[in-house]
Design a protein around this motif. Structure first.
Motif, PDB file in Angstrom:
ATOM      1  N   ILE A  34      -6.876  -6.239  -3.218  1.00 34.65           N
ATOM      2  CA  ILE A  34      -5.590  -5.589  -2.942  1.00 34.65           C
ATOM      3  C   ILE A  34      -4.777  -6.444  -1.974  1.00 34.65           C
ATOM      4  O   ILE A  34      -3.587  -6.689  -2.200  1.00 34.65           O
ATOM      5  CB  ILE A  34      -5.797  -4.169  -2.378  1.00 34.65           C
ATOM      6  CG1 ILE A  34      -6.416  -3.266  -3.447  1.00 34.65           C
ATOM      7  CG2 ILE A  34      -4.481  -3.594  -1.849  1.00 34.65           C
ATOM      8  CD1 ILE A  34      -6.944  -1.946  -2.913  1.00 34.65           C
ATOM      9  N   GLY A  35      -5.416  -6.905  -0.907  1.00 32.30           N
ATOM     10  CA  GLY A  35      -4.729  -7.728   0.084  1.00 32.30           C
ATOM     11  C   GLY A  35      -4.144  -8.992  -0.523  1.00 32.30           C
ATOM     12  O   GLY A  35      -2.994  -9.361  -0.234  1.00 32.30           O
ATOM     13  N   ARG A  36      -4.918  -9.655  -1.350  1.00 32.29           N
ATOM     14  CA  ARG A  36      -4.457 -10.895  -1.998  1.00 32.29           C
ATOM     15  C   ARG A  36      -3.227 -10.621  -2.855  1.00 32.29           C
ATOM     16  O   ARG A  36      -2.250 -11.376  -2.826  1.00 32.29           O
ATOM     17  CB  ARG A  36      -5.585 -11.498  -2.826  1.00 32.29           C
ATOM     18  CG  ARG A  36      -5.280 -12.893  -3.352  1.00 32.29           C
ATOM     19  CD  ARG A  36      -6.420 -13.479  -4.165  1.00 32.29           C
ATOM     20  NE  ARG A  36      -6.626 -12.698  -5.384  1.00 32.29           N
ATOM     21  CZ  ARG A  36      -7.727 -12.003  -5.670  1.00 32.29           C
ATOM     22  NH1 ARG A  36      -8.756 -11.994  -4.855  1.00 32.29           N
ATOM     23  NH2 ARG A  36      -7.824 -11.325  -6.786  1.00 32.29           N
ATOM     24  N   LEU A  37      -3.248  -9.524  -3.613  1.00 35.37           N
ATOM     25  CA  LEU A  37      -2.092  -9.169  -4.443  1.00 35.37           C
ATOM     26  C   LEU A  37      -0.866  -8.865  -3.580  1.00 35.37           C
ATOM     27  O   LEU A  37       0.254  -9.276  -3.916  1.00 35.37           O
ATOM     28  CB  LEU A  37      -2.421  -7.963  -5.326  1.00 35.37           C
ATOM     29  CG  LEU A  37      -3.425  -8.215  -6.444  1.00 35.37           C
ATOM     30  CD1 LEU A  37      -3.805  -6.893  -7.121  1.00 35.37           C
ATOM     31  CD2 LEU A  37      -2.880  -9.200  -7.453  1.00 35.37           C
ATOM     32  N   LEU A  38      -1.070  -8.174  -2.476  1.00 34.29           N
ATOM     33  CA  LEU A  38       0.046  -7.848  -1.594  1.00 34.29           C
ATOM     34  C   LEU A  38       0.603  -9.101  -0.915  1.00 34.29           C
ATOM     35  O   LEU A  38       1.823  -9.218  -0.737  1.00 34.29           O
ATOM     36  CB  LEU A  38      -0.371  -6.808  -0.550  1.00 34.29           C
ATOM     37  CG  LEU A  38      -0.759  -5.430  -1.100  1.00 34.29           C
ATOM     38  CD1 LEU A  38      -1.143  -4.489   0.030  1.00 34.29           C
ATOM     39  CD2 LEU A  38       0.340  -4.841  -1.960  1.00 34.29           C
ATOM     40  N   ILE A  39      -0.270 -10.035  -0.555  1.00 36.30           N
ATOM     41  CA  ILE A  39       0.192 -11.306   0.026  1.00 36.30           C
ATOM     42  C   ILE A  39       1.042 -12.063  -0.998  1.00 36.30           C
ATOM     43  O   ILE A  39       2.109 -12.589  -0.667  1.00 36.30           O
ATOM     44  CB  ILE A  39      -0.996 -12.171   0.501  1.00 36.30           C
ATOM     45  CG1 ILE A  39      -1.652 -11.550   1.727  1.00 36.30           C
ATOM     46  CG2 ILE A  39      -0.542 -13.601   0.807  1.00 36.30           C
ATOM     47  CD1 ILE A  39      -2.999 -12.166   2.097  1.00 36.30           C
ATOM     48  N   GLU A  40       0.568 -12.116  -2.234  1.00 37.03           N
ATOM     49  CA  GLU A  40       1.322 -12.806  -3.292  1.00 37.03           C
ATOM     50  C   GLU A  40       2.678 -12.149  -3.511  1.00 37.03           C
ATOM     51  O   GLU A  40       3.704 -12.838  -3.644  1.00 37.03           O
ATOM     52  CB  GLU A  40       0.517 -12.829  -4.590  1.00 37.03           C
ATOM     53  CG  GLU A  40      -0.676 -13.751  -4.549  1.00 37.03           C
ATOM     54  CD  GLU A  40      -1.579 -13.628  -5.766  1.00 37.03           C
ATOM     55  OE1 GLU A  40      -1.185 -12.962  -6.761  1.00 37.03           O
ATOM     56  OE2 GLU A  40      -2.686 -14.187  -5.734  1.00 37.03           O
ATOM     57  N   GLU A  41       2.693 -10.826  -3.532  1.00 39.66           N
ATOM     58  CA  GLU A  41       3.956 -10.113  -3.715  1.00 39.66           C
ATOM     59  C   GLU A  41       4.898 -10.373  -2.539  1.00 39.66           C
ATOM     60  O   GLU A  41       6.078 -10.670  -2.730  1.00 39.66           O
ATOM     61  CB  GLU A  41       3.714  -8.609  -3.866  1.00 39.66           C
ATOM     62  CG  GLU A  41       4.968  -7.824  -4.158  1.00 39.66           C
ATOM     63  CD  GLU A  41       4.716  -6.352  -4.424  1.00 39.66           C
ATOM     64  OE1 GLU A  41       5.681  -5.579  -4.269  1.00 39.66           O
ATOM     65  OE2 GLU A  41       3.588  -5.973  -4.784  1.00 39.66           O
TER      66      GLU A  41
END
Length: 158
Positions: free
Chosen positions: A35-42
């Protein structure tokens, strides 16, 4: 997350689930990091600034995205000790990955310094940002991003 329910839903035994996933904390860490990785990318995709302003912009966007993640907030409220163990200790490696990701953001944004110094600054940056993201979990109560921004900016210059 109930490991028995998860094993049943996956149609595997509980023992197989634990062999594949390790502990519940390890599995939760993988979920939090995904989840964190996806939020960082976003967050990274929404920021057009460069240098320190890019780093701060990504952090601000990330904080807003985490704040709006209702399932994460619910989990932290329901299981604060587990959340703290998974997010802040080596039990699930989330913090180490967060520091690596922050270091990559520093480098991509043009923040300069010796590798060891940059890594130390990334670690302190992540810990400071965690106080904004998880203030109640850390016992400090809510902390506005604007309150932490001067400390975060100070870590962006050698």
């Amino acid at each position: 997350m109930d490991m028995d329910v998860l094993a049943t839903e996956l149609a595997i035994s509980r023992a197989t689930l634990y062999r594949a996933a390790g502990s519940r904390d390890t599995l939760l860490g993988e979920v939090f990091w995904a989840i964190g990785r996806l939020l960082i990318e976003e967050a990274s995709g929404e920021v057009t600034a460069t240098g320190p302003d890019r780093v701060i912009g990504i952090s601000r966007q990330f904080a807003e995205l985490v704040d709006s993640a209702q399932q994460l907030r619910a989990f932290i409220a329901e299981e604060p000790q587990t959340a703290a163990r998974v997010l802040f200790t080596t039990a699930a490696d989330v913090n180490h990955r967060a520091v690596d990701a922050q270091l990559a953001i520093f480098v991509e944004s043009g923040i300069e310094g010796e590798p060891g110094d940059l890594r130390s600054r990334a670690f302190m940056y992540v810990r400071t940002l965690e106080s904004v993201l998880y203030g109640p979990l850390l016992g400090s109560g809510p902390i506005a991003f604007e309150s932490a921004e001067p400390a975060l900016r100070a870590l962006l210059t050698p």
